[in-house]
Structures are given as C-alpha cells and as structure tokens.
Design an enzyme around this catalytic site. Sequence first.
Site, PDB file in Angstrom:
ATOM      1  CG  ASN A  11      -1.697   1.239   1.436  1.00 24.63           C
ATOM      2  OD1 ASN A  11      -1.811   2.060   0.516  1.00 24.63           O
ATOM      3  ND2 ASN A  11      -2.259   1.424   2.623  1.00 24.63           N
ATOM      4  CE  LYS A  13       0.157   3.083   4.837  1.00 20.74           C
ATOM      5  NZ  LYS A  13       0.376   3.116   6.270  1.00 20.74           N
ATOM      6  CG  HIS A  97      -5.442   1.821   5.453  1.00 16.23           C
ATOM      7  ND1 HIS A  97      -4.937   2.737   6.339  1.00 16.23           N
ATOM      8  CD2 HIS A  97      -4.449   0.911   5.236  1.00 16.23           C
ATOM      9  CE1 HIS A  97      -3.686   2.402   6.644  1.00 16.23           C
ATOM     10  NE2 HIS A  97      -3.365   1.306   5.984  1.00 16.23           N
ATOM     11  CD  GLU A  99      -2.448   5.374   6.871  1.00 18.23           C
ATOM     12  OE1 GLU A  99      -2.506   5.429   5.632  1.00 18.23           O
ATOM     13  OE2 GLU A  99      -1.502   4.850   7.498  1.00 18.23           O
ATOM     14  CD  GLU A 171      -2.870  -2.504   7.329  1.00 12.06           C
ATOM     15  OE1 GLU A 171      -1.804  -2.726   6.758  1.00 12.06           O
ATOM     16  OE2 GLU A 171      -3.496  -1.439   7.188  1.00 12.06           O
ATOM     17  N   GLY A 177       3.389   1.968  10.733  1.00 19.85           N
ATOM     18  CA  GLY A 177       4.382   3.028  10.580  1.00 19.85           C
ATOM     19  C   GLY A 177       5.149   3.341  11.847  1.00 19.85           C
ATOM     20  CB  SER A 217       6.042  -2.170  11.703  1.00 20.00           C
ATOM     21  OG  SER A 217       5.706  -0.826  12.025  1.00 20.00           O
ATOM     22  N   GLY A 238       3.275  -1.157   4.116  1.00 19.62           N
ATOM     23  CA  GLY A 238       3.344   0.266   3.785  1.00 19.62           C
ATOM     24  C   GLY A 238       4.772   0.658   3.455  1.00 19.62           C
TER      25      GLY A 238
HETATM   26  P1  13P Z   1       3.644   0.167   7.511  1.00 22.26           P
HETATM   27  O1  13P Z   1       4.108  -1.120   6.869  1.00 22.26           O
HETATM   28  O2  13P Z   1       4.397   1.370   7.047  1.00 22.26           O
HETATM   29  O3  13P Z   1       3.581   0.040   9.001  1.00 22.26           O
HETATM   30  O4  13P Z   1       2.126   0.413   7.019  1.00 22.26           O
HETATM   31  C1  13P Z   1       1.209  -0.602   7.136  1.00 22.26           C
HETATM   32  C2  13P Z   1      -0.029  -0.217   6.416  1.00 22.26           C
HETATM   33  O5  13P Z   1      -0.764   0.655   6.862  1.00 22.26           O
HETATM   34  C3  13P Z   1      -0.326  -0.883   5.146  1.00 22.26           C
HETATM   35  O6  13P Z   1      -1.630  -0.636   4.738  1.00 22.26           O
END
Ligand code: 13P
Length: 256
Positions: A11, A13, A97, A99, A171, A177, A217, A238
Amino acid sequence: MKPRGILLAGNWKMNHGPTAAQEFFRALPYSKKPGATMRIYPSFLSLSTALDSVNSAGKEIEIGAQNFHAEKSGAFTGEVSGPMLQEIGIHQVLLGHSERRQYFGETPAVILKKTVSALQQGFEVLLCIGETLAERNAGQTQAVLTHQLESTLADPICAAAFGTSLHLAYEPVWAIGTGMTATPAQAQETHASLRSLLTRTLGQTSADAVQILYGGSVTPSNFAELLACADIDGGLVGGASLKPESFGALWNLIPS
Ligand code: 13P
C-alpha cells in the site's frame, strides 16, 4: 505451500507519483512464484502508469486502488468511481484502511456501503480492520474487530463474497508506521480468532478460504516469522513496499 495461497500487497499510501511508480516497477526484482500473488495499491494518479509498467515488462503483478466512491457517478467532487477504475483496467480495491477511518471519517456504515458497491461492480476487495493501542490495552481487541466486521458479516452480498472476492487485512493501528510489529504469537492469536468468527458466521468452507493478511511495520526482518503462522496468509505492507529492494526482499522470503 499455504492452503489459501500467499498475497504480498504493498500500500503506497500518498507516495510515488507516475515517475517514481515507473522507476519502482523497472527496478523491482520479480519472478513468478506458484501459489503466491504480488499486488500494489498506488495512488489514483499512478494507476495507469503502474498498469503499463507491469504489462510491458510481462510482470504478473496485480494493481489495485486504495479507495473508491460507492456511487457510480455524480456530484461528488474529488472522488473516483468504480466504472472509472474499471475503464483503465483496475479490478482490485483496498477498503477500510485505518487512515481512511481516522483522517477521512469513514465509519463502519460508509465502509460497508463501499464494500457492497465494490462487490456488486465486480471488484475484489481487501478489507482492513484493526484496533488502537488503547483498545488493545483495555482488552478490547476482539470486541473492536467484531464490531468492525459485524455489519459486513450480516450483509448477504458480503457474506457470499468472503473467501472469493472479499478478503481481510488485520492491521493493528499501533503497529502501522511505528516499527512496533505485533509479535508472530500476537498476530496469530488475533488471526485465529478472526477465522473462528468467520467460521461461526459463514461456516468452515468459506472461512477457510478467506485470506487474512497481517499489516503493520512488516519488514524483511520479521516477515518470514509472521508468514510461518498458520492463519497469516500474507502481508499488507506500507513503508517497506516503497523501495524495490525491500519489497523484492519480502517477495523472496515467500517459500516457493
Ligand atoms: P507500515 O508497513 O508502514 O507500518 O504500514 C502498514 C499499512 O498501513 C499498510 O496498509
């Protein structure tokens, strides 16, 4: 090999415009693996370039959108619809998601509407769920995940699609992140309880067919251990999906 196959999804983002997307796919080491699928969710603006890049290089990498609007057209300034995505060859969409929930106010009702619309339009949906750190510390993980899923499980269109065109990504919000990955044991415990919930509501055959990805992560240093867990069917990545070297390294960790 895993019974449900393995999905490694990136992803991006709000990263990688068309130029960076083209460069990523040019540099990405990719070789076909039986039973495993690679997928990237670029920004809307980079979707066409991503499709052209993988098609012209003959790389069998799926490309999906990070979001879409439930209506097919209309006065919804700034939004992108399913028919627009399908016109350029996109048939995968990521929904729910954290976010989108946190920054764009997407409630379970909004996410359900998008999920139903996407399935009715023939998309394959990867639906994200996950608890915050406060919720985990309060012992509410199961209750939160059940709440995030219950309207979807109760909807006949979604219920019929689980395991074919509807799959899940767990997640934990506190792991996104932050570098704080869930331990393999924590992730497996949650994935197993999600599969029990699916089994109780949909029956064993459908529940067994649902891919449940772990996200939060994921890096080349923890992916193999996560993937070794019985109910973890891949990763939604991510940060480590942005560089061809790290995403390629994740792909290489999937056993052939
Ligand atoms: P990270 O791998 O950067 O932690 O992000 C995970 C994520 O939100 C994937 O959709």
